[in-house]
Design an enzyme around this catalytic site. Sequence first.
Site, PDB file in Angstrom:
ATOM      1  N   HIS A 157       0.797  -1.159   0.220  1.00 20.32           N
ATOM      2  CA  HIS A 157       0.167   0.014   0.000  1.00 20.32           C
ATOM      3  C   HIS A 157       0.737   1.322  -0.052  1.00 20.32           C
ATOM      4  CE1 HIS A 157      -3.919  -1.874   0.462  1.00 20.32           C
ATOM      5  NE2 HIS A 157      -3.073  -3.140   0.806  1.00 20.32           N
TER       6      HIS A 157
ATOM      7  N   GLN B 138      10.094  -0.661   9.657  1.00 18.52           N
ATOM      8  CA  GLN B 138      10.005  -1.970  10.348  1.00 18.52           C
ATOM      9  C   GLN B 138      11.348  -2.620  10.672  1.00 18.52           C
ATOM     10  OE1 GLN B 138       8.711  -4.734   6.988  1.00 18.52           O
ATOM     11  NE2 GLN B 138       8.449  -6.285   8.302  1.00 18.52           N
TER      12      GLN B 138
ATOM     13  N   SER C 158      14.484  -4.177  11.389  1.00 17.78           N
ATOM     14  CA  SER C 158      15.602  -4.733  10.199  1.00 17.78           C
ATOM     15  C   SER C 158      16.238  -6.055  10.733  1.00 17.78           C
ATOM     16  CB  SER C 158      16.483  -3.777  10.214  1.00 17.78           C
ATOM     17  OG  SER C 158      17.744  -4.347   9.456  1.00 17.78           O
TER      18      SER C 158
ATOM     19  N   ARG D 133      19.578 -14.689   7.705  1.00 18.38           N
ATOM     20  CA  ARG D 133      18.247 -14.408   7.599  1.00 18.38           C
ATOM     21  C   ARG D 133      17.568 -14.630   6.287  1.00 18.38           C
ATOM     22  NH1 ARG D 133      16.719  -8.192   5.469  1.00 18.38           N
ATOM     23  NH2 ARG D 133      18.021  -8.422   3.494  1.00 18.38           N
TER      24      ARG D 133
ATOM     25  N   ASN E 173      -3.173   7.719   6.522  1.00 19.62           N
ATOM     26  CA  ASN E 173      -4.357   8.759   6.876  1.00 19.62           C
ATOM     27  C   ASN E 173      -5.673   8.165   6.675  1.00 19.62           C
ATOM     28  OD1 ASN E 173      -5.123   9.115   4.209  1.00 19.62           O
ATOM     29  ND2 ASN E 173      -3.189   9.818   3.777  1.00 19.62           N
TER      30      ASN E 173
ATOM     31  N   ARG F  38      -8.673  -5.049   2.154  1.00 19.95           N
ATOM     32  CA  ARG F  38      -8.226  -6.078   2.730  1.00 19.95           C
ATOM     33  C   ARG F  38      -9.257  -6.786   3.941  1.00 19.95           C
ATOM     34  NH1 ARG F  38      -3.484  -7.742   0.143  1.00 19.95           N
ATOM     35  NH2 ARG F  38      -2.127  -6.104  -0.356  1.00 19.95           N
TER      36      ARG F  38
HETATM   37  C1  LIG Z   1      -7.029 -10.117  -2.967  1.00 18.88           C
HETATM   38  C2  LIG Z   1      -5.485  -9.407  -3.191  1.00 18.88           C
HETATM   39  C3  LIG Z   1      -4.817 -10.056  -4.057  1.00 18.88           C
HETATM   40  C4  LIG Z   1      -3.455  -9.639  -4.302  1.00 18.88           C
HETATM   41  N1  LIG Z   1      -2.456 -10.232  -4.900  1.00 18.88           N
HETATM   42  C5  LIG Z   1      -1.298  -9.596  -5.582  1.00 18.88           C
HETATM   43  C6  LIG Z   1      -0.363 -10.729  -6.042  1.00 18.88           C
HETATM   44  O1  LIG Z   1      -0.697 -11.774  -6.496  1.00 18.88           O
HETATM   45  N2  LIG Z   1       0.546 -10.048  -6.545  1.00 18.88           N
HETATM   46  C7  LIG Z   1       1.008  -8.754  -6.143  1.00 18.88           C
HETATM   47  O2  LIG Z   1       2.037  -8.209  -6.327  1.00 18.88           O
HETATM   48  N3  LIG Z   1       0.076  -7.833  -5.442  1.00 18.88           N
HETATM   49  C8  LIG Z   1      -0.913  -8.490  -4.968  1.00 18.88           C
HETATM   50  N4  LIG Z   1      -1.945  -7.725  -4.450  1.00 18.88           N
HETATM   51  C9  LIG Z   1      -1.723  -6.346  -3.894  1.00 18.88           C
HETATM   52  C10 LIG Z   1      -2.358  -5.183  -4.813  1.00 18.88           C
HETATM   53  O3  LIG Z   1      -1.818  -5.486  -6.007  1.00 18.88           O
HETATM   54  C11 LIG Z   1      -1.922  -3.895  -4.510  1.00 18.88           C
HETATM   55  O4  LIG Z   1      -0.642  -3.751  -4.763  1.00 18.88           O
HETATM   56  C12 LIG Z   1      -2.200  -3.644  -3.031  1.00 18.88           C
HETATM   57  O5  LIG Z   1      -3.438  -4.233  -2.700  1.00 18.88           O
HETATM   58  C13 LIG Z   1      -2.294  -2.142  -2.762  1.00 18.88           C
HETATM   59  O6  LIG Z   1      -3.367  -1.622  -3.468  1.00 18.88           O
HETATM   60  P1  LIG Z   1      -3.239  -0.248  -4.180  1.00 18.88           P
HETATM   61  O7  LIG Z   1      -2.326  -0.059  -5.333  1.00 18.88           O
HETATM   62  O8  LIG Z   1      -4.904   0.206  -4.342  1.00 18.88           O
HETATM   63  O9  LIG Z   1      -3.086   0.733  -2.784  1.00 18.88           O
HETATM   64  P2  LIG Z   1      -1.933   2.160  -2.923  1.00 18.88           P
HETATM   65  O10 LIG Z   1      -0.645   1.655  -3.555  1.00 18.88           O
HETATM   66  O11 LIG Z   1      -1.928   2.462  -1.511  1.00 18.88           O
HETATM   67  O12 LIG Z   1      -2.789   3.062  -3.991  1.00 18.88           O
HETATM   68  C14 LIG Z   1      -3.880   3.614  -3.714  1.00 18.88           C
HETATM   69  C15 LIG Z   1      -4.508   3.921  -4.740  1.00 18.88           C
HETATM   70  O13 LIG Z   1      -3.697   5.178  -5.498  1.00 18.88           O
HETATM   71  C16 LIG Z   1      -3.914   5.175  -6.976  1.00 18.88           C
HETATM   72  N5  LIG Z   1      -2.549   4.758  -7.268  1.00 18.88           N
HETATM   73  C17 LIG Z   1      -1.466   4.353  -6.580  1.00 18.88           C
HETATM   74  N6  LIG Z   1      -0.397   4.210  -7.476  1.00 18.88           N
HETATM   75  C18 LIG Z   1      -0.577   4.337  -8.744  1.00 18.88           C
HETATM   76  C19 LIG Z   1      -0.052   4.507  -9.916  1.00 18.88           C
HETATM   77  N7  LIG Z   1       1.147   4.020  -9.891  1.00 18.88           N
HETATM   78  N8  LIG Z   1      -0.785   4.827 -11.021  1.00 18.88           N
HETATM   79  C20 LIG Z   1      -2.186   5.146 -10.820  1.00 18.88           C
HETATM   80  N9  LIG Z   1      -2.738   5.325  -9.522  1.00 18.88           N
HETATM   81  C21 LIG Z   1      -2.241   4.902  -8.516  1.00 18.88           C
HETATM   82  C22 LIG Z   1      -4.876   3.829  -7.112  1.00 18.88           C
HETATM   83  O14 LIG Z   1      -6.227   4.228  -7.441  1.00 18.88           O
HETATM   84  C23 LIG Z   1      -4.704   2.959  -6.088  1.00 18.88           C
HETATM   85  O15 LIG Z   1      -5.954   2.073  -5.718  1.00 18.88           O
HETATM   86  C24 LIG Z   1      -3.363  -8.129  -4.061  1.00 18.88           C
HETATM   87  C25 LIG Z   1      -4.323  -7.598  -3.208  1.00 18.88           C
HETATM   88  C26 LIG Z   1      -5.572  -7.981  -2.779  1.00 18.88           C
HETATM   89  C27 LIG Z   1      -6.191  -7.071  -2.065  1.00 18.88           C
END
Ligand SMILES: Cc1cc2nc3c(=O)[nH]c(=O)nc-3n(C[C@H](O)[C@H](O)[C@H](O)COP(=O)(O)OP(=O)(O)OC[C@H]3O[C@@H](n4cnc5c(N)ncnc54)[C@H](O)[C@@H]3O)c2cc1C
Length: 248
Positions: A100, A108, A110, A175, A191, A202
């Site tokens: 996220h 975190q 280390s 590790r 936030n 999640r």
């Molecule tokens: C059920 C589930 C399965 C998943 N499986 C995998 C997996 O197999 N492999 C894996 O790598 N990840 C996996 N993920 C992680 C997922 O792909 C996201 O990286 C993670 O949930 C963070 O979400 P996010 O990008 O919305 O959040 P954030 O990074 O906090 O972003 C928040 C929001 O900001 C916007 N945003 C952020 N960055 C960008 C950008 N570069 N361009 C445009 N808009 C942006 C989007 O609207 C996004 O929703 C999984 C997640 C879930 C919930």
Amino acid sequence: MKPVLKVLARPSITEGMEDFLREARLTWVETSEATPAERLIEFAGRICYMSFGTRQHRIGHSDYISNLIAQGHESVLEHACWTVLLSDVSRAFTHQLVRHRVGFSFSQLSQQYHDESDADFVAPFGLDASPLALTEWQEAISAAQKAYNAIKETLKADPNLNNKEANRALRSAARSILPNATATKIVVTANARSIRNFLLQRGAIEGDYEMRAVSKLLYDMMLIEAPSIVADFECKELDDKSSMIVHM
Ligand SMILES: Cc1cc2nc3c(=O)[nH]c(=O)nc-3n(C[C@H](O)[C@H](O)[C@H](O)COP(=O)(O)OP(=O)(O)OC[C@H]3O[C@@H](n4cnc5c(N)ncnc54)[C@H](O)[C@@H]3O)c2cc1C
């Protein structure tokens, strides 16, 4: 071992808000139950339209914040941040958490600077339902601990490295054997908007017990800190007594 969340820092309101209203000769009818986070968000929202005094139509912070969310005006929620310490969580969980990127900051424990000889390990939920699975898990953890210590104690670091870098090299090698179950600590600042996004994504993944457990801790925190931010979520208890945070 269950995840633990401790709130380290939360929004607080300074005299600047009152100063502004007084200097601008504005009034703002507030609801007394609003928390500092909710007051901050409502104030920030009202600044956008200067909806104070005679321009204040909506009264009540929860109604005001629900409307911000309903209108998609969620950037206003970003002004309220919390810093929490999560402990007794697995590295597997934190690897998912740090995906996220927006509105989150992380610090975190280390594994390069901290000796993990006495690390704890987080057993997956429900593992004890199978005695065989539990035994296999415990044996694998013991083997990993033994290998960690053996690598750290027997490997010789490059003599050209100073103490700090020699320790880093040895711990990095050791590790590499530690499992996803290794317990960790992480300080998280997030936030209100990013917490909502986290709960949406999640909070209700049935098979991810640890993620749901942390989502419940965050949800419970928000019920105290800023209930109107999570008013459109609810907590459901499942038959196995675990919880699910569901968006309504
Ligand atoms: C059920 C589930 C399965 C998943 N499986 C995998 C997996 O197999 N492999 C894996 O790598 N990840 C996996 N993920 C992680 C997922 O792909 C996201 O990286 C993670 O949930 C963070 O979400 P996010 O990008 O919305 O959040 P954030 O990074 O906090 O972003 C928040 C929001 O900001 C916007 N945003 C952020 N960055 C960008 C950008 N570069 N361009 C445009 N808009 C942006 C989007 O609207 C996004 O929703 C999984 C997640 C879930 C919930």
